[in-house]
Design an enzyme around this catalytic site. Structure first.
Site, PDB file in Angstrom:
ATOM      1  N   LEU A 147       1.013  -1.030   0.228  1.00  0.00           N
ATOM      2  CA  LEU A 147       0.357  -0.086   0.115  1.00  0.00           C
ATOM      3  C   LEU A 147       1.163   1.116   0.658  1.00  0.00           C
ATOM      4  O   LEU A 147       1.542   1.518   1.318  1.00  0.00           O
ATOM      5  CB  LEU A 147      -0.904   0.192   1.139  1.00  0.00           C
TER       6      LEU A 147
ATOM      7  N   ARG B  29       6.319   1.835   1.766  1.00  0.00           N
ATOM      8  CA  ARG B  29       7.706   2.328   1.845  1.00  0.00           C
ATOM      9  C   ARG B  29       8.813   2.660   2.632  1.00  0.00           C
ATOM     10  O   ARG B  29       9.829   2.581   1.116  1.00  0.00           O
ATOM     11  CB  ARG B  29       7.026   4.208   3.058  1.00  0.00           C
TER      12      ARG B  29
ATOM     13  N   THR C 208       0.183   3.723   1.594  1.00  0.00           N
ATOM     14  CA  THR C 208       0.126   4.554   2.475  1.00  0.00           C
ATOM     15  C   THR C 208       1.012   4.124   3.493  1.00  0.00           C
ATOM     16  O   THR C 208       0.907   4.403   5.120  1.00  0.00           O
ATOM     17  CB  THR C 208      -1.817   4.889   3.399  1.00  0.00           C
ATOM     18  N   CYS C 209       1.336   2.806   3.446  1.00  0.00           N
ATOM     19  CA  CYS C 209       2.234   1.894   4.338  1.00  0.00           C
ATOM     20  C   CYS C 209       3.637   2.405   5.030  1.00  0.00           C
ATOM     21  O   CYS C 209       4.330   1.862   4.452  1.00  0.00           O
ATOM     22  CB  CYS C 209       1.883   0.374   4.174  1.00  0.00           C
ATOM     23  N   ASP C 210       3.621   2.719   5.669  1.00  0.00           N
ATOM     24  CA  ASP C 210       5.426   3.071   6.432  1.00  0.00           C
ATOM     25  C   ASP C 210       6.279   1.929   5.964  1.00  0.00           C
ATOM     26  O   ASP C 210       7.099   1.994   5.166  1.00  0.00           O
ATOM     27  CB  ASP C 210       4.795   3.493   7.324  1.00  0.00           C
TER      28      ASP C 210
END
Length: 105
Positions: A6, A13, A8-10
């Protein structure tokens, strides 16, 4: 090499930063190809479902009892992330063992 996760997933990232050559597929936008999902379920089984996620906590008991394939098809954000696919090799998660397996550390 394809990294499923995702945007938005840290954790995703961090994986994207460490694997800049990997193609990124956002599960929320593009979903997971059925053949990749089938192979991942065969390899990881129920470990592919992230039962600590907010999505999981929002499910009813009846929904939680569904087979992993059905759950992940209906709620792609339930997948433990990231899933890195490199040919026949699959690595799930971003712990030290996964990073070592991918040659990042």
């Amino acid at each position: 090499m394809i990294l499923y996760g995702l945007a938005t997933c840290d954790t995703c990232r961090k994986a994207r930063k460490a694997l800049p050559q990997a193609e990124f597929v956002d599960l929320r936008e593009q979903g997971m190809p059925p053949e990749v999902l089938a192979a991942a379920l065969e390899r990881f089984g129920e470990r592919l479902v992230n039962s600590r996620s907010t999505t999981w906590r929002g499910l009813s008991e009846a929904e939680r009892a569904r087979p992993p394939r059905d759950l992940l098809a209906a709620h792609p954000t339930l997948m433990k992330r990231p899933l890195v696919v490199d040919g026949d090799r699959m690595v799930l998660g971003w712990d030290k063992a996964a990073q070592a397996d991918l040659g990042v550390i």
